[in-house]
Design a protein around this motif. Sequence first.
Motif, PDB file in Angstrom:
ATOM      1  N   UNK A 143       0.864  -1.183   0.000  1.00 54.56           N
ATOM      2  CA  UNK A 143       0.000   0.000   0.000  1.00 54.56           C
ATOM      3  C   UNK A 143       0.895   1.224   0.000  1.00 54.56           C
ATOM      4  N   UNK A 144       1.153   1.766  -1.186  1.00 51.90           N
ATOM      5  CA  UNK A 144       2.082   2.876  -1.324  1.00 51.90           C
ATOM      6  C   UNK A 144       1.362   4.202  -1.121  1.00 51.90           C
ATOM      7  N   UNK A 145       1.746   4.895  -0.077  1.00 51.66           N
ATOM      8  CA  UNK A 145       1.267   6.244   0.199  1.00 51.66           C
ATOM      9  C   UNK A 145      -0.269   6.327   0.093  1.00 51.66           C
ATOM     10  N   UNK A 146      -0.995   5.707   1.028  1.00 49.11           N
ATOM     11  CA  UNK A 146      -2.462   5.710   0.936  1.00 49.11           C
ATOM     12  C   UNK A 146      -3.082   7.097   1.029  1.00 49.11           C
ATOM     13  N   UNK A 147      -2.337   8.066   1.580  1.00 49.63           N
ATOM     14  CA  UNK A 147      -2.903   9.415   1.706  1.00 49.63           C
ATOM     15  C   UNK A 147      -2.782  10.231   0.426  1.00 49.63           C
ATOM     16  N   UNK A 148      -2.110   9.702  -0.584  1.00 51.07           N
ATOM     17  CA  UNK A 148      -1.895  10.478  -1.811  1.00 51.07           C
ATOM     18  C   UNK A 148      -3.123  10.499  -2.710  1.00 51.07           C
ATOM     19  N   UNK A 149      -3.993   9.517  -2.584  1.00 48.07           N
ATOM     20  CA  UNK A 149      -5.210   9.425  -3.408  1.00 48.07           C
ATOM     21  C   UNK A 149      -4.865   9.425  -4.901  1.00 48.07           C
ATOM     22  N   UNK A 150      -3.854   8.639  -5.234  1.00 55.15           N
ATOM     23  CA  UNK A 150      -3.423   8.516  -6.627  1.00 55.15           C
ATOM     24  C   UNK A 150      -4.046   7.267  -7.232  1.00 55.15           C
ATOM     25  N   UNK A 151      -4.697   7.431  -8.364  1.00 53.79           N
ATOM     26  CA  UNK A 151      -5.330   6.298  -9.027  1.00 53.79           C
ATOM     27  C   UNK A 151      -4.282   5.308  -9.529  1.00 53.79           C
ATOM     28  N   UNK A 152      -3.137   5.812  -9.978  1.00 53.25           N
ATOM     29  CA  UNK A 152      -2.074   4.926 -10.456  1.00 53.25           C
ATOM     30  C   UNK A 152      -1.527   4.068  -9.318  1.00 53.25           C
ATOM     31  N   UNK A 153      -1.304   4.665  -8.163  1.00 54.77           N
ATOM     32  CA  UNK A 153      -0.813   3.890  -7.025  1.00 54.77           C
ATOM     33  C   UNK A 153      -1.840   2.876  -6.548  1.00 54.77           C
ATOM     34  N   UNK A 154      -3.099   3.247  -6.566  1.00 54.63           N
ATOM     35  CA  UNK A 154      -4.151   2.330  -6.128  1.00 54.63           C
ATOM     36  C   UNK A 154      -4.234   1.117  -7.041  1.00 54.63           C
ATOM     37  N   UNK A 155      -4.215   1.342  -8.338  1.00 52.38           N
ATOM     38  CA  UNK A 155      -4.279   0.227  -9.297  1.00 52.38           C
ATOM     39  C   UNK A 155      -3.055  -0.670  -9.163  1.00 52.38           C
ATOM     40  N   UNK A 156      -1.896  -0.067  -8.965  1.00 51.32           N
ATOM     41  CA  UNK A 156      -0.680  -0.852  -8.801  1.00 51.32           C
ATOM     42  C   UNK A 156      -0.746  -1.718  -7.547  1.00 51.32           C
ATOM     43  N   UNK A 157      -1.202  -1.163  -6.443  1.00 55.01           N
ATOM     44  CA  UNK A 157      -1.272  -1.926  -5.195  1.00 55.01           C
ATOM     45  C   UNK A 157      -2.203  -3.125  -5.333  1.00 55.01           C
ATOM     46  N   UNK A 158      -3.348  -2.930  -5.978  1.00 55.89           N
ATOM     47  CA  UNK A 158      -4.298  -4.041  -6.162  1.00 55.89           C
ATOM     48  C   UNK A 158      -3.685  -5.118  -7.048  1.00 55.89           C
ATOM     49  N   UNK A 159      -3.003  -4.731  -8.105  1.00 59.11           N
ATOM     50  CA  UNK A 159      -2.398  -5.707  -9.013  1.00 59.11           C
ATOM     51  C   UNK A 159      -1.328  -6.546  -8.318  1.00 59.11           C
ATOM     52  N   UNK A 160      -0.465  -5.905  -7.538  1.00 60.10           N
ATOM     53  CA  UNK A 160       0.607  -6.638  -6.884  1.00 60.10           C
ATOM     54  C   UNK A 160       0.064  -7.524  -5.771  1.00 60.10           C
ATOM     55  N   UNK A 161      -0.910  -7.050  -5.020  1.00 58.77           N
ATOM     56  CA  UNK A 161      -1.477  -7.869  -3.954  1.00 58.77           C
ATOM     57  C   UNK A 161      -2.162  -9.112  -4.513  1.00 58.77           C
ATOM     58  N   UNK A 162      -2.853  -8.978  -5.615  1.00 61.55           N
ATOM     59  CA  UNK A 162      -3.463 -10.153  -6.245  1.00 61.55           C
ATOM     60  C   UNK A 162      -2.402 -11.119  -6.738  1.00 61.55           C
ATOM     61  N   UNK A 163      -1.314 -10.595  -7.275  1.00 61.64           N
ATOM     62  CA  UNK A 163      -0.242 -11.450  -7.779  1.00 61.64           C
ATOM     63  C   UNK A 163       0.381 -12.273  -6.664  1.00 61.64           C
ATOM     64  N   UNK A 164       0.632 -11.660  -5.536  1.00 61.24           N
ATOM     65  CA  UNK A 164       1.273 -12.360  -4.434  1.00 61.24           C
ATOM     66  C   UNK A 164       0.299 -13.223  -3.643  1.00 61.24           C
ATOM     67  N   UNK A 165      -0.982 -12.857  -3.647  1.00 55.08           N
ATOM     68  CA  UNK A 165      -1.957 -13.678  -2.939  1.00 55.08           C
ATOM     69  C   UNK A 165      -2.132 -15.033  -3.620  1.00 55.08           C
ATOM     70  N   UNK A 166      -2.069 -15.049  -4.926  1.00 53.70           N
ATOM     71  CA  UNK A 166      -2.223 -16.296  -5.680  1.00 53.70           C
ATOM     72  C   UNK A 166      -0.882 -16.949  -5.962  1.00 53.70           C
TER      73      UNK A 166
END
Length: 809
Positions: A258-281
């Motif tokens: 979760x990179x800089x949750x206070x930044x409200x960046x759509x790019x960071x949010x999409x990246x965090x979801x993609x990486x978490x799904x990759x590592x969860x599976x």
Amino acid sequence: MCFGPCPSSRGDRVSGPRAQSGVAFVPGAGARRALGLFPRHFPVTFQRGGQFRGGPCPRPLHKGPAQPPATALCQPRRCPFRATMRGVSCHLLLVLCFVPNLSGVGTQKASGCARWCPPNSECESNRSCKCKPGFNSSSPDGLITNPAQSCEDINECIQTDNLCGPYAMCMNSEGSYYCVCNLGYKLLSGAESFTNKSENTCQDVDECSSGQHQCHSSAICKNIPGSYKCRCPPGWIAIPRDKPNNTVCQEPHFPTWTLLPTAHSQALLSFSVEVQNLLRDFNPATVNYTIQKLIEAVDKLLEMPMDIGTQTQQVATQLLSNLEQSLRTLAQFLPKGPFTYKSPSNTELALMVKEQDNKDVTTVHHSQAWMQLDWAVTAGAKSSENGYSVAGILSSPNIQKLLANTSLNLEQKRDTLEDLYGSPVQSVTLTFLSNINAIFLTNTDTEKLASDVTFKFNLTSVKSLKAREELMCAYWKSHDNGSGSWATDGCSMNDTGFCHCNHLTSFAVLMAQYHVQDPRLELITKVGLLLSLVCLLLCILTFLLVKPIQSSRTMVHLHLCICLFLGSVIFLVGVENEGGEVGLRCRLVAMLLHFCFLAAFCWMALEGVELYFLVVRVFQGQGLSTWHRCLVGYGVPLLIVAISAAARMDGYGHATYCWLDFRKQGFLWSFSGPVAFIIFCNAAIFVITVWKLTKKFSEINPNMKKLRKARVLTITAIAQLLVLGCTWGFGLFLFNPHSTWLSYIFTLLNCLQGLFLYVTLCLLNKKVREEYWKWACMVTGNKYTEFTSSTTGTGTSQTRTLRPSESGM
């Protein structure tokens, strides 16, 4: 004792000791002959009165202590009574009596043996004993001759090495020893012990396959010689318990990303979801695929706008930390050996997986970076779960844009740089010459490694170093607030470009440009010197071209302005040491500046002398001649510079400025000493001059014409002394690295110096203004008309315009 009287067939009793223990029957003569116990010629009869008949009693067969009761029947004395031996019963008694006497024969044979032999010994003679096998005594010859001696057990296990063979240990016993297999080993026969090395068949017990281990269900049992270990599967986290081999394992842990949750960046949010799904599976069988997708996701994030404003350092710090942690965990699932990957965006990863107990020097590299380290530092003090250690380098060209405007931490280098450049470092400009390289190990405690790590990065651009530029290996140091800065402590870089560091994090090769001058001060200095040069040049031209004002004082002012003009030109052009090294050019510039500024003060001193002759000794001559003035104005500074250079040539020049090196003890006094002396002398002259003027003004009939002229000259000289004296009083501290505010004052006064001289010596002089007006009219073509003087009087006061010759202005 003899035989008692054998009872007859009627059952007569036996007297004596045997009679006390019971009834014994002695066989008769016929029975004796039939049994063959006695020869026929040996008559044996007893009488009832106890008299032994038929021969004497048998002599004793043993000498020594009292014999057992069985031999007591044959003691040598007279028979107590007579008895006639009849029947078989009497013959049986003879047998019982004679058998103990046969044993007495053997006793008599060993009658020479010592009876006091200690335990665990055997009789050797009537005077000595010998210890049994497996025992020894303190006697050198092994014989015991004293009852106080004893036989001690021999510990064969200590005296002889390797009695039992491999995987076995010797166990001592009384008089001997035996062997048992080590813990974790057993005999092929299943026996508990054996007697010597030839019977050794000890072999390792496989606790894992036999089910004898105590590993947790989440751990994996691994058999080792003589024991076993409980290990976690690759990538799993071991949680030690209170007992050995009782480790509990947890599934691999990945960061939350979760990179800089206070930044409200759509790019960071999409990246965090993609990486978490990759590592969860994540599946250990597809670890290569997971690593590649993770790196590609990071490249994709860095290539798109993130809308994070000024929080780029926080994002870069979290991104590097999460990358290191995730790659460290994923690398534990890789097979032994090297692993490399290069993404389409030129991000490269190199990993090396080896046994953690390996002691070799290992190299890890890819096309952009190379690293060499002692493999023992990869695991550190803590053993890894699977017995393997990992070392990796990740080089990314895209992270640079997040760290483009970062600063360099100078806490450790500030004093060194200040000594090197002779001035505080105001700011640093950083230029990346390599990609940012994240270096990580299985060992997470890398703040202080047991041995240095050597690495070299390929430079993306090569530039020749200029003055106050340095090539360095820097690492990214994170702060508590999530940001960070570059630092160099713990790292060094040699001339060949190899870096040596005693800790690990993210590194890069940087070129640092140190700015030791305040840019605002530098601008003020250059503009002010240009203004001062213009004014000094006007003064020189005025003193040379305006004929009405030429006099001895004008000559002094002319040479004063020439010295200041030359000094300012040299200062403006050559005072900065661009190369950073003190060479011949820098030393010559310092010597010329030394000479010019000393000469300016000497001519200022000559002006004080002129004033002294004008006011104090007005009727005693006209002062020094021109030749004497030039000798003092230029000869004295030249002599001082020559002596200073001969005494300490290295005092001229500095790494930053071509001026006197204030770090050389006492050398600055070659300038400040003469200056202080001149200022003091001029001040004394001016005090005397003012006192004389005050005294003359109080006279009854003062010469007002000369007094006014002297007053004007005195005021001008004092003002000139204040400006020049104050300027160079501050200038003495200009090159002190801790005098920034003094540098501003000196710069401002230096800018006003030429302007002040032009105003006081030229513009305020009436003759000069008239001459300027003539020149202006000649240029414009207008006709010049002279100024008229008028005299007006009111009451008792009168105002009169003095002629220029009277006022001097």
